[in-house]
Design a protein around this motif. Structure first.
Motif, PDB file in Angstrom:
ATOM      1  N   LEU A 172      30.654  10.720 -42.574  1.00 14.99           N
ATOM      2  CA  LEU A 172      31.691  10.287 -43.110  1.00 14.99           C
ATOM      3  C   LEU A 172      32.835  11.099 -43.323  1.00 14.99           C
ATOM      4  CD1 LEU A 172      32.477   7.687 -44.932  1.00 14.99           C
ATOM      5  CD2 LEU A 172      31.515   8.889 -46.921  1.00 14.99           C
ATOM      6  N   LYS A 175      35.052  11.109 -39.773  1.00 14.90           N
ATOM      7  CA  LYS A 175      35.139   9.729 -39.162  1.00 14.90           C
ATOM      8  C   LYS A 175      36.093   9.768 -38.075  1.00 14.90           C
ATOM      9  CE  LYS A 175      34.817   5.950 -40.861  1.00 14.90           C
ATOM     10  NZ  LYS A 175      34.848   4.712 -42.053  1.00 14.90           N
ATOM     11  N   ARG A 196      26.662  -1.620 -48.583  1.00 18.68           N
ATOM     12  CA  ARG A 196      28.465  -1.344 -48.391  1.00 18.68           C
ATOM     13  C   ARG A 196      28.541   0.050 -48.176  1.00 18.68           C
ATOM     14  NH1 ARG A 196      29.797  -5.170 -52.725  1.00 18.68           N
ATOM     15  NH2 ARG A 196      30.650  -6.921 -51.667  1.00 18.68           N
ATOM     16  N   LYS A 197      27.672   1.097 -48.747  1.00 21.47           N
ATOM     17  CA  LYS A 197      27.868   2.461 -48.669  1.00 21.47           C
ATOM     18  C   LYS A 197      27.624   2.883 -47.381  1.00 21.47           C
ATOM     19  CE  LYS A 197      25.723   4.191 -52.021  1.00 21.47           C
ATOM     20  NZ  LYS A 197      25.219   5.271 -53.235  1.00 21.47           N
ATOM     21  N   GLU A 200      29.830   0.877 -44.302  1.00 17.54           N
ATOM     22  CA  GLU A 200      31.174   1.572 -43.843  1.00 17.54           C
ATOM     23  C   GLU A 200      31.231   2.871 -43.472  1.00 17.54           C
ATOM     24  OE1 GLU A 200      32.904   1.118 -47.971  1.00 17.54           O
ATOM     25  OE2 GLU A 200      32.783  -1.067 -47.930  1.00 17.54           O
ATOM     26  N   THR A 201      29.943   3.378 -43.299  1.00 25.73           N
ATOM     27  CA  THR A 201      30.159   4.855 -42.272  1.00 25.73           C
ATOM     28  C   THR A 201      29.814   4.413 -41.080  1.00 25.73           C
ATOM     29  OG1 THR A 201      29.159   5.667 -44.447  1.00 25.73           O
ATOM     30  CG2 THR A 201      29.012   6.957 -42.360  1.00 25.73           C
ATOM     31  N   TYR A 227      30.664  -7.641 -42.847  1.00 29.88           N
ATOM     32  CA  TYR A 227      30.110  -6.919 -41.718  1.00 29.88           C
ATOM     33  C   TYR A 227      29.281  -7.205 -40.683  1.00 29.88           C
ATOM     34  CZ  TYR A 227      30.756  -3.981 -46.222  1.00 29.88           C
ATOM     35  OH  TYR A 227      31.385  -3.478 -47.207  1.00 29.88           O
ATOM     36  N   GLN A 230      31.407  -8.016 -37.797  1.00 32.75           N
ATOM     37  CA  GLN A 230      32.132  -6.914 -36.974  1.00 32.75           C
ATOM     38  C   GLN A 230      30.968  -6.465 -35.836  1.00 32.75           C
ATOM     39  OE1 GLN A 230      34.119  -3.976 -39.440  1.00 32.75           O
ATOM     40  NE2 GLN A 230      33.700  -5.258 -40.914  1.00 32.75           N
TER      41      GLN A 230
END
Length: 479
Positions: A172, A175, A196-197, A200-201, A227, A230
């Protein structure tokens, strides 16, 4: 006297280097690349963190596999390896001699083969041309290729293990310098906050398999949907026990639309499995129409579809080239089966597996499907256990499917005549009827694996089975 095979020269060289780190570390840049994989294996086994750190900085191969560190929970050694990478990532452009493109932290020996193959393979012509091109373009091209880090991810309630947490936080913070990739995402949590945590990484475009193994409410599925949209390279999606809570009743249509709108982006999806998708019953047509890809496998299991759910079953673009159709536990008794019959006709040239176990089919439904089944010339696995058919209809079934020469596994229910008035199996009658059915089949073709299954014994719970002979239940035989 015991004869022992002397150690190979390569093994001696590795042991010599590990005995003297002061000598080994300066010599790494001059070692042949074939020596690096065995040296790495031994350095990890003996937990030589300084040698490992130095090896990472001069690694001469495209892939470096350190999954064993995650598997054994060696956080200190893993931290040393990532610290070494930090020194390289801190440079604005990669050094000309830096070959490393992939750091593989996935567990299991299957992810180690790339190291050995890369070590021994000779460069191909495109590789040689690429090398010359890089020499011409210099460090500018090297800077355009971020390091890819592959990791297993299983999201569970509570916290991740130490190694996974360390890697996620490390990635993270970097990135801009690397892509954190995950091939298979297993989800065992209902917490969208935890998901989510982690999501998003990750580089979501790398995910190819998503399996949800716990029951979600519809609002959780809708929150996960952006998500999912994507994950443009997703090949397999498995959802289980998606249900509507009382508080979601008024928003149900909107939440389902949030999910189905993201399915439009999954152009490479090949497998879709939905087990007990309660909230999607009545909306399956909307789900399937949202899929643009042609599925190889479709599983709709343990659900109660409505007539509208299956009305357009044969018209969906996604089902036009199915190889595997799994409808286990899907209740079809009260439905008009014309859409299923039309689908079987449509995929007759491609279908290899058909599973209709526990669908509560009876004689009329099976008879309606027989003409379509007889056209499925590529079918290999056919499951009908847990349904209710008479002897006459089973005879008709075997005559219709007798010429399907690709069949390698056939599972059929015992004829209804095998049971007494109380629903208990009569072994002698069952054996005699099955022998008669097998004789019919052998007159047409040479069967491979054919099984007739009774319902479970009311006393011991064991399922009586007939193959080449009778496999009785486990109840004691009366004296």
């Amino acid at each position: 006297m015991i004869s022992r095979t002397p150690p190979a020269l390569l093994e001696l060289a590795v042991q010599s280097l590990l005995r003297d780190q002061a000598l080994a570390i300066p010599a790494l840049e001059d070692l042949p690349r074939e020596l690096f994989p065995p040296l790495l294996t031994e350095a990890l086994a003996q937990r030589h963190s300084e040698i490992l750190k130095a090896m990472v900085q001069v690694w001469p191969l495209p892939c470096l596999s350190l999954g064993s560190l995650m598997e054994r929970g060696h956080l200190d050694i893993l931290a040393s390896a990532l610290d070494a990478l930090d020194l390289l990532l801190a440079q604005k452009a990669r050094l000309r001699g830096w070959k490393l493109q992939v750091l593989d932290l996935r567990e299991g020996p299957q992810h180690h083969c790339g190291v050995w193959c890369a070590a021994t393979a000779r460069p191909s012509l495109p590789e040689v041309r690429g090398k010359r091109l890089r020499e011409k373009t210099g460090q500018r091209m090297e800077a355009q290729q971020p390091l890819r880090v592959f990791i297993d991810v299983s999201l569970k309630d509570g916290t991740l293990d130490e190694c996974q947490t360390y890697v996620l936080l490390w990635a993270l913070q970097r990135k801009d310098s690397l892509h954190l990739c995950c091939h298979t995402l297993n989800i065992f949590t209902k917490s969208i906050h935890i998901m989510r945590k982690v999501l998003e990484t990750l580089d979501l475009s790398c995910i190819q398999v998503v399996e949800v193994h716990c029951g979600w409410e519809l609002c959780t599925l809708a929150a996960f949907a952006p998500y999912l949209g994507q994950m443009r390279n997703l090949r397999k999606l498995l959802l289980s026990h998606i249900h509507v809570s009382v508080s979601e009743d008024l928003e149900e249509e909107s939440l389902i639309t949030q999910f189905t709108s993201q399915l439009l982006n999954l152009n490479r999806l090949q497998e879709l499995s939905m087990d007990a998708p309660n909230c999607l019953e009545g909306h399956l047509d909307q789900v399937m129409r949202s899929l643009q890809s042609r599925l190889h496998r479709l599983a709709l299991t343990n659900c109660l579809p409505s007539a509208s759910d299956l009305e357009h079953l044969s018209c969906w673009t996604s089902t036009s080239q199915l190889k595997h159709l799994d409808l286990r536990g899907t209740k079809l008794t009260n439905l008009i089966l014309k859409p299923l019959r039309l689908l079987l006709q449509r995929v007759a040239a491609t279908l290899e597996t058909l599973d209709l176990e526990e669908c509560e089919l009876e004689d009329p439904q099976l008879q309606a499907l027989l003409p379509a089944l007889s056209r499925c010339t590529q079918i290999k696995n056919f499951v009908l256990t847990g349904n209710h058919f008479s002897m006459d209809v089973l005879k008709d079934l075997l005559r219709h499917t007798g010429r399907l020469s690709q069949l390698s596994l056939e599972l059929y229910p015992a004829p209804l005549e095998s049971y007494d008035a109380w629903g208990a199996v009569c072994p002698e009658r069952f054996s005699k009827l099955c022998a008669e059915l097998m004789a019919i089949l052998r007159d047409i073709r040479q069967p491979k694996r054919v099984f007739f299954m009774c319902v479970s014994c009311l006393q011991c719970g064991y399922q009586v089975m007939y193959n080449l002979g009778l496999s009785p239940c486990r109840c004691p035989v009366p004296a």
